[in-house]
Design a protein around this motif. Structure first.
Motif, mmCIF file in Angstrom:
data_model
loop_
_atom_site.group_PDB
_atom_site.id
_atom_site.type_symbol
_atom_site.label_atom_id
_atom_site.label_comp_id
_atom_site.label_asym_id
_atom_site.label_seq_id
_atom_site.Cartn_x
_atom_site.Cartn_y
_atom_site.Cartn_z
ATOM 1 N N HIS A 80 -25.026 45.382 -30.137
ATOM 2 C CA HIS A 80 -24.213 44.534 -30.111
ATOM 3 C C HIS A 80 -23.969 43.209 -31.732
ATOM 4 C CE1 HIS A 80 -22.599 40.197 -29.764
ATOM 5 N NE2 HIS A 80 -21.993 40.044 -28.697
ATOM 6 N N ALA A 81 -22.381 43.839 -32.462
ATOM 7 C CA ALA A 81 -22.673 43.033 -33.077
ATOM 8 C C ALA A 81 -23.115 41.357 -33.847
ATOM 9 C CB ALA A 81 -20.990 42.907 -33.584
ATOM 10 N N PRO A 82 -24.506 41.577 -34.573
ATOM 11 C CA PRO A 82 -25.138 39.805 -35.291
ATOM 12 C C PRO A 82 -23.564 38.994 -35.060
ATOM 13 C CG PRO A 82 -25.592 41.754 -35.539
ATOM 14 C CD PRO A 82 -24.946 42.194 -35.471
ATOM 15 N N HIS A 83 -24.204 37.801 -34.984
ATOM 16 C CA HIS A 83 -23.015 36.997 -34.468
ATOM 17 C C HIS A 83 -23.499 36.071 -36.623
ATOM 18 C CE1 HIS A 83 -21.194 32.748 -35.015
ATOM 19 N NE2 HIS A 83 -22.934 31.750 -34.556
ATOM 20 N N VAL A 84 -23.008 35.444 -36.843
ATOM 21 C CA VAL A 84 -22.635 35.223 -38.132
ATOM 22 C C VAL A 84 -21.409 34.077 -38.845
ATOM 23 C CG1 VAL A 84 -22.141 37.363 -39.497
ATOM 24 C CG2 VAL A 84 -23.322 35.332 -40.660
ATOM 25 N N TRP A 85 -22.252 33.267 -38.701
ATOM 26 C CA TRP A 85 -20.368 32.199 -39.037
ATOM 27 C C TRP A 85 -20.210 32.718 -40.789
ATOM 28 C CZ3 TRP A 85 -17.546 29.397 -36.997
ATOM 29 C CH2 TRP A 85 -17.836 28.917 -35.441
ATOM 30 N N LEU A 86 -18.994 33.048 -40.752
ATOM 31 C CA LEU A 86 -18.343 33.508 -42.587
ATOM 32 C C LEU A 86 -17.058 31.842 -42.867
ATOM 33 C CD1 LEU A 86 -17.162 37.209 -41.709
ATOM 34 C CD2 LEU A 86 -19.686 36.045 -42.643
ATOM 35 N N GLU A 87 -16.439 32.151 -44.452
ATOM 36 C CA GLU A 87 -15.322 31.320 -44.541
ATOM 37 C C GLU A 87 -14.019 32.400 -44.597
ATOM 38 O OE1 GLU A 87 -16.649 28.016 -46.554
ATOM 39 O OE2 GLU A 87 -18.154 27.740 -45.876
ATOM 40 N N ARG A 88 -12.909 31.993 -44.376
ATOM 41 C CA ARG A 88 -11.485 32.406 -44.325
ATOM 42 C C ARG A 88 -11.329 31.343 -45.036
ATOM 43 N NH1 ARG A 88 -9.315 37.547 -43.680
ATOM 44 N NH2 ARG A 88 -10.306 37.622 -41.937
ATOM 45 N N ASP A 89 -11.032 31.462 -46.683
ATOM 46 C CA ASP A 89 -9.474 30.515 -47.486
ATOM 47 C C ASP A 89 -10.718 28.771 -46.695
ATOM 48 O OD1 ASP A 89 -7.956 32.338 -48.150
ATOM 49 O OD2 ASP A 89 -6.962 32.484 -46.511
ATOM 50 N N GLY A 90 -11.758 28.318 -46.742
ATOM 51 C CA GLY A 90 -12.329 27.396 -46.547
ATOM 52 C C GLY A 90 -12.807 27.693 -45.555
ATOM 53 N N GLU A 91 -12.369 28.167 -44.388
ATOM 54 C CA GLU A 91 -12.352 27.463 -42.722
ATOM 55 C C GLU A 91 -13.355 28.344 -42.406
ATOM 56 O OE1 GLU A 91 -10.901 24.953 -41.673
ATOM 57 O OE2 GLU A 91 -9.911 23.940 -43.489
ATOM 58 N N PRO A 92 -14.469 27.788 -40.990
ATOM 59 C CA PRO A 92 -15.644 28.412 -40.952
ATOM 60 C C PRO A 92 -14.495 30.022 -39.774
ATOM 61 C CG PRO A 92 -16.010 26.506 -40.879
ATOM 62 C CD PRO A 92 -14.514 25.960 -41.360
ATOM 63 N N LEU A 93 -15.109 30.533 -40.113
ATOM 64 C CA LEU A 93 -15.157 31.442 -39.264
ATOM 65 C C LEU A 93 -15.834 32.427 -38.168
ATOM 66 C CD1 LEU A 93 -12.366 33.048 -37.913
ATOM 67 C CD2 LEU A 93 -13.061 35.055 -40.055
ATOM 68 N N PRO A 94 -16.287 32.740 -36.835
ATOM 69 C CA PRO A 94 -17.047 33.514 -36.287
ATOM 70 C C PRO A 94 -16.611 35.064 -37.085
ATOM 71 C CG PRO A 94 -15.658 32.712 -34.877
ATOM 72 C CD PRO A 94 -15.429 32.260 -35.788
ATOM 73 N N VAL A 95 -18.006 35.312 -36.946
ATOM 74 C CA VAL A 95 -17.676 36.883 -37.290
ATOM 75 C C VAL A 95 -16.824 37.734 -35.817
ATOM 76 C CG1 VAL A 95 -20.057 38.549 -36.452
ATOM 77 C CG2 VAL A 95 -18.273 39.638 -38.093
ATOM 78 N N LEU A 96 -17.062 36.940 -34.878
ATOM 79 C CA LEU A 96 -16.131 37.810 -33.441
ATOM 80 C C LEU A 96 -14.885 37.570 -33.788
ATOM 81 C CD1 LEU A 96 -16.713 38.153 -30.550
ATOM 82 C CD2 LEU A 96 -16.967 35.920 -29.859
ATOM 83 N N ASP A 97 -14.518 36.695 -34.427
ATOM 84 C CA ASP A 97 -13.065 36.508 -34.423
ATOM 85 C C ASP A 97 -13.070 37.232 -35.157
ATOM 86 O OD1 ASP A 97 -13.392 34.207 -33.106
ATOM 87 O OD2 ASP A 97 -12.461 32.875 -33.905
ATOM 88 N N LEU A 98 -13.309 38.418 -35.730
ATOM 89 C CA LEU A 98 -12.944 39.373 -36.560
ATOM 90 C C LEU A 98 -12.176 40.618 -35.228
ATOM 91 C CD1 LEU A 98 -14.234 38.807 -39.583
ATOM 92 C CD2 LEU A 98 -11.922 38.566 -39.269
ATOM 93 N N LEU A 99 -13.683 40.412 -34.409
ATOM 94 C CA LEU A 99 -13.448 41.694 -33.598
ATOM 95 C C LEU A 99 -12.231 41.629 -32.417
ATOM 96 C CD1 LEU A 99 -17.669 41.708 -33.579
ATOM 97 C CD2 LEU A 99 -15.497 43.087 -35.402
ATOM 98 N N GLY A 100 -12.407 42.803 -31.531
ATOM 99 C CA GLY A 100 -11.194 42.589 -30.099
ATOM 100 C C GLY A 100 -10.247 43.439 -30.782
ATOM 101 N N ARG A 101 -10.026 43.404 -32.021
ATOM 102 C CA ARG A 101 -8.354 44.684 -31.527
ATOM 103 C C ARG A 101 -8.636 45.643 -32.117
ATOM 104 N NH1 ARG A 101 -3.492 41.617 -30.019
ATOM 105 N NH2 ARG A 101 -4.901 40.209 -28.432
ATOM 106 N N GLY A 102 -8.743 46.617 -32.412
ATOM 107 C CA GLY A 102 -8.870 48.337 -32.655
ATOM 108 C C GLY A 102 -10.578 48.080 -33.295
ATOM 109 N N PHE A 103 -10.951 49.175 -34.089
ATOM 110 C CA PHE A 103 -12.199 49.157 -35.097
ATOM 111 C C PHE A 103 -12.058 48.277 -36.421
ATOM 112 C CE2 PHE A 103 -12.751 52.276 -32.605
ATOM 113 C CZ PHE A 103 -13.806 53.081 -32.543
ATOM 114 N N VAL A 104 -12.961 47.707 -36.561
ATOM 115 C CA VAL A 104 -12.780 46.829 -37.887
ATOM 116 C C VAL A 104 -14.945 47.484 -38.414
ATOM 117 C CG1 VAL A 104 -13.954 44.332 -38.520
ATOM 118 C CG2 VAL A 104 -12.079 45.147 -36.882
ATOM 119 N N LEU A 105 -14.294 47.264 -39.880
ATOM 120 C CA LEU A 105 -15.031 48.511 -41.128
ATOM 121 C C LEU A 105 -15.542 47.123 -41.759
ATOM 122 C CD1 LEU A 105 -16.659 50.411 -41.864
ATOM 123 C CD2 LEU A 105 -15.282 50.623 -44.101
ATOM 124 N N LEU A 106 -16.968 45.982 -41.608
ATOM 125 C CA LEU A 106 -17.412 45.464 -42.521
ATOM 126 C C LEU A 106 -18.235 45.980 -44.059
ATOM 127 C CD1 LEU A 106 -19.174 43.326 -39.488
ATOM 128 C CD2 LEU A 106 -16.667 42.690 -40.250
#
Length: 538
Positions: A424-450
């Motif tokens: 399972h992709a580990p949970h981590v809090w990131l920020e986009r443009d200064g706003e908190p964003l869980p890595v989960l919200d980058l996933l789920g639609r197609g493949f994602v390369l981090l």
């Protein structure tokens, strides 16, 4: 027989498993047809609760908040206890006043919606995304060939029969639905364990339940039929569900139990001999521990109770059904849309059967400990920590590029993740443009390369174009790098186990497919995708 219709995927069943499969297929762009012999969604107070990974999946589908709103407030006390009756001190507490805090391993909180309230949410979202769901429709037979299969359906309202030509069939017709047996797929496990009478009753038990929205009691009481049962609240205040033992050799059906007999069982369970009880419904139900010998046969794929039936103790039967649909949907979509080889679907069995068996074994062991200690014989599975079972389970033999030193473990501690493919992709809090964003919200639609190195973005674009795979790169910068997406705590590469110039490839179901410590290389990424997707072309 009416003329033939066409569907890329036909789903037999529209309960939690079938509705989830339809919803997630539609999310990935495949408009499936789901049919159910029932007149509508479930109206039974059962399968309550959405575990953390289920809520992650529902978040991806855009319905997590709707499901959460349909359930009980998880911030209120929700004890699960073993007791002789509602009014006697608990023999043992399973979950106390509060649910565990897993905020360090997932951005989601659990939900507490019942099946009768969850199914309409899933079906509504599936239809909104383009899926079709038909009730009062029975699948009478399905024949496979090299190109797909032909299903014979009957509209139970009109009696009209018709056929549907489908590329694949998802069997979500339950443990007694018949598709599994028709395919000649055997089962293993402990089989049918017990039969119970399930009641819905109305009574004034507000004081006994201390006014809680949710309470679950596993009852060990020799005065009850069968020596015990289970009692729980329902979505309707003043209405409760009770299950007590039934002897199949008695020849009795549910209706053979008089309302007076059933009311007495409620009184014993409550510990209130003068309680006024009204019986609303009664039915026979069973408890079984059964896992299919294989989860796929040609173009037919088993999910939900059709694939694994388990005791309810632990609440993961419905959750596992939802997650079966979640994990299968992207693979079916990939094959239907032509960006994966047919061999990818073999990973459904390789990934979901070991996990389904593990969950079933855990729930059988829970049943023995909580309700049926007389069944203890030393063969019960050793307890797996729930966070490992739910958010730490792995699929090392599935659609991943397994690393040479992978020990094949089926679980790991999600609080100390390895970042290995199959995890399972580990949970981590990131920020986009200064706003908190869980890595989960980058996933789920197609493949994602981090990756941290921007060179991987160009590599991902070239690989996606070369293979026609829905994939994008997310470049995670360090604070001050000028990137819109950053890791403010500098943790993500450590959790994923890659150096600054490496990358991690995450599947649409947020399992890690591949990782590399090497610099950006589109050829290596293409080779990894070919392996994961069973691509043999070119």
């Amino acid at each position: 027989m009416a003329c033939t219709e066409h569907a890329p995927v036909l789903i037999a069943g529209a309960g939690l498993a079938g509705a989830s499969a339809a919803m997630f297929l539609a999310l990935h762009g495949v408009r499936a047809l789901a049919v159910s012999r029932h007149p509508g969604p479930s109206d039974q107070p059962k399968a309550r609760g959405q575990s953390w990974p289920t809520m992650e999946a529902l978040r991806i589908a855009g319905v997590a908040e709707a499901v959460r709103a349909a359930g009980f407030d998880v911030d209120r006390p929700m004890p699960i206890v073993i007791a002789r009756s509602l009014t006697e001190p608990p023999l043992r507490e399973i979950i106390g006043q509060d649910w565990p805090d897993w905020s360090h391993i997932t951005p989601e909180r659990m939900g507490m919606a019942s099946q009768e309230r969850t199914e309409p949410v899933l079906i509504g979202r599936a239809r909104e995304l383009g899926a079709e769901v038909r009730f009062s429709t029975r699948l009478e037979s399905f024949e496979q060939d090299d190109e797909g299969g032909t299903a014979h359906l009957r509209d139970l309202d009109t009696g009209e029969g018709y056929t549907v030509r489908a590329g694949h069939l998802v069997a979500a017709d339950g443990w007694r639905g018949g598709i599994r047996d028709a395919l000649g797929i055997g089962t293993h496990g402990r089989g049918t364990i017990s039969t119970s009478v399930g009641l819905v009753a109305e009574a004034d038990l507000a004081e006994a339940t201390q006014g809680r929205e949710f309470s679950l009691y596993y009852l060990q009481n020799p005065r009850m039929a069968g020596g015990g049962g289970a009692f729980t609240t329902t979505d309707t205040p003043g209405r409760y569900a009770l299950a007590f033992g039934h002897d199949p050799s008695s020849g009795k059906d549910a209706e053979d139990y008089t309302d007076a007999e059933c009311a007495e069982q409620v009184r014993i369970a409550a510990g209130l001999p003068d309680l006024d009880v009204k019986i609303v419904a009664k039915d026979l139900t069973g408890t079984a521990h059964v896992v299919a010998d294989r989860f796929s046969e040609g173009r037919v794929h088993l999910i939900g109770d059709c694939a694994h039936t388990m005791p309810p103790h632990g609440g993961q039967g419905g959750n596992t059904a939802v997650m079966d649909g979640f994990h299968l949907a992207w693979k079916l979509a990939a094959v239907v849309q032509g960006w994966a080889g047919e061999g990818l679907l073999a990973s459904h069995d390789a990934e979901r059967r070991p996990h389904g068996r593990m969950v079933a074994d855990q729930q059988y062991a829970n049943m023995v400990r909580r309700q049926s200690p007389h069944l203890a014989d030393g063969t019960e599975a050793e307890e797996v920590a729930p966070e490992r079972l739910l958010l730490g389970h792995r699929v090392p033999d599935g659609a991943v590029v397994r690393e040479a030193d992978d020990d094949g473990a089926l679980t790991e501690d999600p609080a100390a993740p390895t970042g290995r493919p199959g995890s399972h992709a580990p949970h981590v809090w990131l920020e986009r443009d200064g706003e908190p964003l869980p890595v989960l919200d980058l996933l789920g639609r197609g493949f994602v390369l981090l990756a941290e190195d921007p060179a991987w973005a160009a590599a991902a674009e070239r690989a996606a174009s070369a293979l026609g795979v829905p994939m994008r790169a997310e470049v995670v910068g360090v604070p001050g790098s000028g990137q819109g997406l950053v890791d403010p705590r500098g943790r993500w590469r450590t959790l994923y186990g890659i150096p600054a110039h490496g990358a991690t490839l995450v599947r649409p179901d947020r399992f890690i497919a591949w990782r590399t410590a090497s610099p950006a290389d589109p050829g290596a990424l293409v080779a990894a995708l070919r392996t994961v997707l069973c691509r043999t072309d070119g």
